[in-house]
Design a protein around this motif. Structure first.
Motif, PDB file in Angstrom:
ATOM      1  N   VAL A 198      38.386  35.386  39.419  1.00 31.49           N
ATOM      2  CA  VAL A 198      39.599  34.608  39.667  1.00 31.49           C
ATOM      3  C   VAL A 198      40.201  34.017  38.392  1.00 31.49           C
ATOM      4  N   PHE A 199      39.344  33.567  37.464  1.00 35.80           N
ATOM      5  CA  PHE A 199      39.831  32.791  36.325  1.00 35.80           C
ATOM      6  C   PHE A 199      39.861  33.630  35.043  1.00 35.80           C
ATOM      7  N   CYS A 203      38.944  37.461  34.458  1.00 35.56           N
ATOM      8  CA  CYS A 203      39.618  38.155  35.553  1.00 35.56           C
ATOM      9  C   CYS A 203      40.443  39.338  35.062  1.00 35.56           C
ATOM     10  N   LEU A 231      40.006  30.408  47.518  1.00 36.30           N
ATOM     11  CA  LEU A 231      41.162  31.177  47.067  1.00 36.30           C
ATOM     12  C   LEU A 231      42.155  31.252  48.223  1.00 36.30           C
ATOM     13  N   ARG A 435      46.761  30.342  37.754  1.00 36.81           N
ATOM     14  CA  ARG A 435      45.795  29.943  38.778  1.00 36.81           C
ATOM     15  C   ARG A 435      45.914  28.437  39.036  1.00 36.81           C
ATOM     16  N   THR A 436      47.103  28.025  39.476  1.00 40.79           N
ATOM     17  CA  THR A 436      47.336  26.630  39.840  1.00 40.79           C
ATOM     18  C   THR A 436      46.276  26.166  40.821  1.00 40.79           C
ATOM     19  N   VAL A 447      42.569  27.554  44.939  1.00 41.84           N
ATOM     20  CA  VAL A 447      43.072  28.261  43.763  1.00 41.84           C
ATOM     21  C   VAL A 447      44.195  29.177  44.217  1.00 41.84           C
ATOM     22  N   ASN A 448      45.332  29.080  43.550  1.00 40.82           N
ATOM     23  CA  ASN A 448      46.483  29.889  43.948  1.00 40.82           C
ATOM     24  C   ASN A 448      46.529  31.195  43.157  1.00 40.82           C
ATOM     25  N   PRO A 449      46.625  32.345  43.844  1.00 38.96           N
ATOM     26  CA  PRO A 449      46.626  33.636  43.132  1.00 38.96           C
ATOM     27  C   PRO A 449      48.000  34.158  42.781  1.00 38.96           C
ATOM     28  N   TYR A 489      51.539  28.649  47.067  1.00 43.71           N
ATOM     29  CA  TYR A 489      51.473  30.108  47.258  1.00 43.71           C
ATOM     30  C   TYR A 489      52.880  30.679  47.438  1.00 43.71           C
TER      31      TYR A 489
END
Length: 529
Positions: A198-199, A203, A231, A435-436, A447-449, A489
């Protein structure tokens, strides 16, 4: 969807076996099968590929051995390389090595020389499955395995690389790169993503990654209070795209008051107001400095404006608090947003602090509303234990002003800093950036993708403030943290859609406003399957 560390994943696997009765060997079998299914989906002409599966001696290698066996059982000529003495394999990996043997030979390259001799025979590989090292890695890869990783990146120019669980060389527990690692074109992980999926920058080594379920019951994840990191996924946002009732009226969708704008900063107020309306709020009012009100009103026909007493600098004055003016403005409103373009002179900062600390309705605090609390966070709603929930939306620089921490330290410990701040101050914190993060007072962190670098422009934060306020106005019965995560999102998705229609470098905040309807449509299609 939960995001796990390596230790959490090991605990979940153990719980799956001990409490829910799913043998670890079955989990490995299911993991290998899910990789094969992904390969079939991803590469429709799989039979034309020159496939090589490279396996280590641990459980990740065991997964790879299952992949190789199933490929061979499907009639595919998969070559298998074991980077260890076969006798060194233990447990489920050793069992799967025995299961593989009747299906053909494998190549053993247990040291540097053996690998170099074998590598020349593999140069025609077009699909390389990386099953060397999994989630247990905690230090840089050294020795000949490091050489293998470097060769996989540089020595197979024709090959697509699909990693099993994690690209080898990546540590699961952060986005940091700890040494040489495989650059995968795709990654298949199991049960839940790990921090590294994710990070950044880790990533960026994953390529296109997917999560496959291999037998762990959802309860094993959802009932664990230690798993606080999530997520945000489209399936979490069904509430956001429910059809409106046919007899609905504007009063059903909330009333938003936005305290924003000043002379020279009228656009911020208009962007926030338009975003709240685009997000679906029923009524939006912008209260701004008197000299700015006429300009703000010309920037949008759909929202209302209220002029307030102003300072000599053209910002809202403390006099706006006199004679019950603010009580009058907030009467009947559902949500109050404060900050975009407000100005930061001391009098206006004091006005912002007073409004925030005395508010009786949910708050969204951004920009100069946040800057007003630099050095004053100890006063933030002090003594108001029953105050309505607040959403704070700082970028790292603003977060630094709120905490007194350098922005670099905040960026290095984003999750920890956001979580600690949200729980300490009992707020919902949106720490903006790639990744706000959305940290809740309870300690959960989403975690925003969505989102892209094209959104790194003035005004996009004002759009986010408006979207958050607009959704909070419509969904007062839902948890504020959940609504905020949905807003972030939606904001990022609008930015992604805008970047698809234009070059990301040319995206401006107004483009996000125009893309919000399409973002809603995209979410509805995702919900419909």
């Amino acid at each position: 969807m939960k995001i796990l560390t390596a230790a959490q994943m090991q605990r979940i696997d153990r719980l799956t076996t001990e409490r829910y009765g799913v043998p670890s060997l079955t989990l490995m079998e299911n993991a290998g099968r899910s990789v094969v299914e992904f390969l079939i989906e991803r590469y429709p002409r799989l039979s034309s590929q020159k496939i090589t599966v490279v396996c280590g001696r641990g459980n990740n290698g065991g997964d790879g051995l299952v992949v190789a066996r199933m490929l061979r059982e499907s009639g595919l000529d998969a070559r298998i390389v074991l980077l260890a003495d076969p006798g060194s394999l233990k447990g489920d990996a050793a069992i799967n090595l025995k299961r593989l043997t009747p299906n053909g030979a494998l190549d053993v390259a247990a040291d540097k020389d053996a690998w170099q001799a074998l590598k020349k025979k593999l140069e025609d590989t077009t699909l390389l499955v990386d099953a060397i090292l999994g989630t247990g890695l905690s230090r840089p890869v050294e020795g000949y395995l490091g050489e293998v990783i470097r060769d996989m990146n540089a020595g197979f120019p024709r090959a697509h690389i699909v990693a099993v669980d994690l690209p080898s060389g990546i540590g699961a527990d952060s986005g940091e790169l700890i040494g040489d690692s495989v650059r995968a074109d795709a990654t298949v992980t199991f049960t839940a993503p790990k921090m590294a999926h994710v990070f950044p920058p880790a990533c960026e080594r994953m390529g296109h990654w997917v999560v496959k379920q291999i037998g762990t019951p959802p309860a094993a994840l959802n009932d664990d209070p230690e798993l606080f990191l999530n997520l945000t996924c489209p399936e979490d946002l069904g509430w956001l795209v429910q059809p409106r009732k046919l007899d609905a009226n504007k009063g059903n969708f909330g009333r938003v008051l936005i305290l924003a704008g000043s002379v020279g900063k009228t656009g911020a107020a208009a962007l926030a107001a338009k975003a709240a309306l685009r997000a679906g709020a029923g009524l939006v009012t912008v209260a701004t400095a008197a000299s700015a009100a006429s300009i703000v009103s010309t920037l949008g026909m759909e929202f209302m404006t209220e002029p307030l007493p102003e300072t000599d600098a053209g910002t809202i004055s403390l006099r706006a608090l006199e004679n019950g003016r603010m009580q009058e403005l907030t009467e009947g409103k559902t949500v109050l947003a404060i900050g975009p373009g407000l100005g930061s002179i001391p009098e206006t900062a004091e006005f912002a602090r007073r409004v925030v600390n005395e508010a009786k309705i949910p708050l969204v605090v951004d920009a100069d509303g946040l800057n007003a609390f630099e050095g004053f966070m100890t006063t933030f709603r002090a003594g108001h234990s029953s105050a309505p929930e607040a959403v704070l939306t700082p970028h790292p620089g603003e977060m630094g002003r709120l905490t007194g921490m350098p922005a670099a330290e905040i960026q290095a410990r984003r999750v920890e800093v956001a979580r600690e701040f949200a729980t300490a101050h009992k707020v919902n914190l949106v720490l903006k950036g790639f990744r706000t993060l959305i940290a809740a007072p309870t300690g959960s962190v989403a975690v925003n993708p969505t989102g892209n670098p094209g959104m790194a422009k003035g005004g996009t934060g004002d759009v986010l403030t408006g979207i958050i306020a607009g959704l909070l106005a419509q969904y007062p019965a839902l948890p504020v943290a959940d609504v905020t995560a949905g807003a972030v999102y939606l904001h990022g998705l609008a930015g992604d859609l805008a970047a698809c229609e234009r070059d990301p470098a040319s995206v401006i905040a107004g483009d996000l406003l125009e893309a919000i309807p399409k973002a809603y449509q995209t979410l509805r299609k995702a919900q419909a399957g």
